[in-house]
Write an enzyme that holds these catalytic residues in place. Structure first.
Site, PDB file in Angstrom:
ATOM      1  N   ASP A  45       0.827  -1.201   0.000  1.00 33.25           N
ATOM      2  CA  ASP A  45       0.000   0.000   0.000  1.00 33.25           C
ATOM      3  C   ASP A  45       0.863   1.253   0.000  1.00 33.25           C
ATOM      4  O   ASP A  45       0.501   2.272  -0.589  1.00 33.25           O
ATOM      5  CB  ASP A  45      -0.927  -0.007   1.220  1.00 33.25           C
ATOM      6  CG  ASP A  45      -2.132   0.889   1.037  1.00 33.25           C
ATOM      7  OD1 ASP A  45      -2.699   0.907  -0.078  1.00 33.25           O
ATOM      8  OD2 ASP A  45      -2.528   1.571   1.998  1.00 33.25           O
ATOM      9  N   CYS A 133     -11.073   3.582  -4.670  1.00 30.68           N
ATOM     10  CA  CYS A 133     -10.046   3.588  -3.628  1.00 30.68           C
ATOM     11  C   CYS A 133     -10.489   4.469  -2.471  1.00 30.68           C
ATOM     12  O   CYS A 133     -10.351   4.102  -1.302  1.00 30.68           O
ATOM     13  CB  CYS A 133      -8.717   4.081  -4.199  1.00 30.68           C
ATOM     14  SG  CYS A 133      -7.389   4.138  -2.971  1.00 30.68           S
ATOM     15  N   TYR A 137     -12.532   2.232   0.823  1.00 27.13           N
ATOM     16  CA  TYR A 137     -11.756   2.330   2.069  1.00 27.13           C
ATOM     17  C   TYR A 137     -12.573   3.007   3.159  1.00 27.13           C
ATOM     18  O   TYR A 137     -12.510   2.614   4.329  1.00 27.13           O
ATOM     19  CB  TYR A 137     -10.455   3.105   1.832  1.00 27.13           C
ATOM     20  CG  TYR A 137      -9.280   2.200   1.558  1.00 27.13           C
ATOM     21  CD1 TYR A 137      -8.228   2.112   2.462  1.00 27.13           C
ATOM     22  CD2 TYR A 137      -9.228   1.422   0.397  1.00 27.13           C
ATOM     23  CE1 TYR A 137      -7.155   1.286   2.224  1.00 27.13           C
ATOM     24  CE2 TYR A 137      -8.159   0.588   0.150  1.00 27.13           C
ATOM     25  CZ  TYR A 137      -7.124   0.517   1.070  1.00 27.13           C
ATOM     26  OH  TYR A 137      -6.068  -0.315   0.830  1.00 27.13           O
ATOM     27  N   GLU A 201      -9.594  -3.346  -5.954  1.00 22.87           N
ATOM     28  CA  GLU A 201      -9.579  -3.180  -4.501  1.00 22.87           C
ATOM     29  C   GLU A 201      -9.723  -4.539  -3.811  1.00 22.87           C
ATOM     30  O   GLU A 201      -9.013  -4.836  -2.849  1.00 22.87           O
ATOM     31  CB  GLU A 201     -10.692  -2.228  -4.051  1.00 22.87           C
ATOM     32  CG  GLU A 201     -10.439  -0.772  -4.365  1.00 22.87           C
ATOM     33  CD  GLU A 201      -9.233  -0.224  -3.637  1.00 22.87           C
ATOM     34  OE1 GLU A 201      -9.048  -0.559  -2.445  1.00 22.87           O
ATOM     35  OE2 GLU A 201      -8.464   0.543  -4.240  1.00 22.87           O
TER      36      GLU A 201
END
Length: 218
Positions: A45, A133, A137, A201
Site C-alpha cells: 500500500d 479507492c 476504504y 480493490e
C-alpha cells in the site's frame, strides 16, 4: 433523488460484499490475521499510494474548474502527509528498508491501469477510476470501526480510514461525480472504470492474504 453515485455503488454490491467477507478483512477485527500478511499489505500500500498520488496530480492538472483542481491537489498533499505518515509508522516499527520493496503483480497492474485511465481518458473517466479507492476504504473503515480490533497495529490502521476527516474528503469526490452531466455512453464508461478498479480493490486485499509474488525476480 437517485444520483449517479447511487448507481455506481449499487453496481458493485457483489464486490463490496466479497470484500467485507474476505478473511483478510475479518482477520483485522478479530485479530487472527497473521502479522506477516498485514506487513505485506502495508508495504504494498505504501508503494500504491505513491502512484495513486500521481494519478490525483494528473486529475488536478486536467480539471477545468479551479475548485476541482484544488480538491485533487489538496488530496495529493493529504495522501503524502496523513497516509504516508501512517505507513511510515509501521515501517519504522518493523524497521524495514522500503527501497528494497518491489510491487506485487496486482499492485503493478492496478496502478498501471489507474495512471493509464487518468492520463489518456477524459477527466470524468479518471475520477471514476480513482473513486473506489476513496469510497471502499471509507466504507470498510466504518464497518471495521464498529468492532475495532484486539491488535493495536490493526486498530491504528482502522481508526485512520474510519474517521470523520477521511470521510469528508471522500464525500467531496462523490459530490463531484454527481455533478457530472454525461451522455449514456459516457456514463457506461464511468461505470466500467468504477467496477474494474473496485475489483482491483478486492484483489489488493486478496493479494496480501495470499502473499502474492511474481514467478521470477526482477
Amino acid at each position: 433523488m437517485f444520483m449517479l453515485s447511487d448507481e455506481l455503488w449499487n453496481s458493485i454490491s457483489d464486490i463490496y460484499s466479497a470484500i467485507l467477507s474476505h478473511p483478510f478483512i475479518k482477520g483485522l477485527t478479530d485479530g487472527t490475521l497473521e502479522e506477516e500478511k498485514f506487513k505485506y499489505y502495508i508495504l504494498q500500500d505504501f508503494l500504491y499510494l505513491r502512484e495513486f498520488s500521481r494519478a490525483l496530480a494528473i486529475l488536478s492538472a486536467k480539471a477545468e474548474k479551479q475548485d476541482d483542481s484544488i480538491l485533487f491537489a489538496t488530496h495529493v498533499s493529504d495522501v503524502l502527509r496523513v497516509e504516508r505518515s501512517l505507513h511510515e509508522y509501521f515501517i519504522s516499527f518493523w524497521d524495514i528498508d522500503v527501497s528494497k520493496v518491489k510491487p506485487s503483480p496486482t499492485n503493478l497492474l492496478y496502478t498501471s491501469y489507474l495512471l493509464s485511465v487518468v492520463y489518456s481518458r477524459s477527466f470524468y473517466e479518471g475520477v471514476s477510476a480513482v473513486l473506489p479507492c476513496y469510497w471502499i476504504y471509507m466504507e470498510v473503515g466504518k464497518e471495521l470501526l464498529k468492532n475495532g480490533s484486539p491488535n493495536p497495529l490493526y486498530r491504528r490502521w482502522i481508526e485512520t480510514y474510519g474517521g470523520e476527516e477521511y470521510e469528508k474528503g471522500v464525500r467531496a469526490v462523490i459530490n463531484l461525480v454527481n455533478s457530472f452531466s454525461l451522455t449514456k455512453e459516457e456514463k457506461e464508461a464511468v461505470k466500467r472504470h468504477f467496477r474494474i478498479t473496485s475489483m482491483f480493490e478486492y484483489m489488493f486485499w486478496d493479494m496480501a492474504y495470499r502473499l502474492e509474488k511474481f514467478p521470477f525476480d526482477f
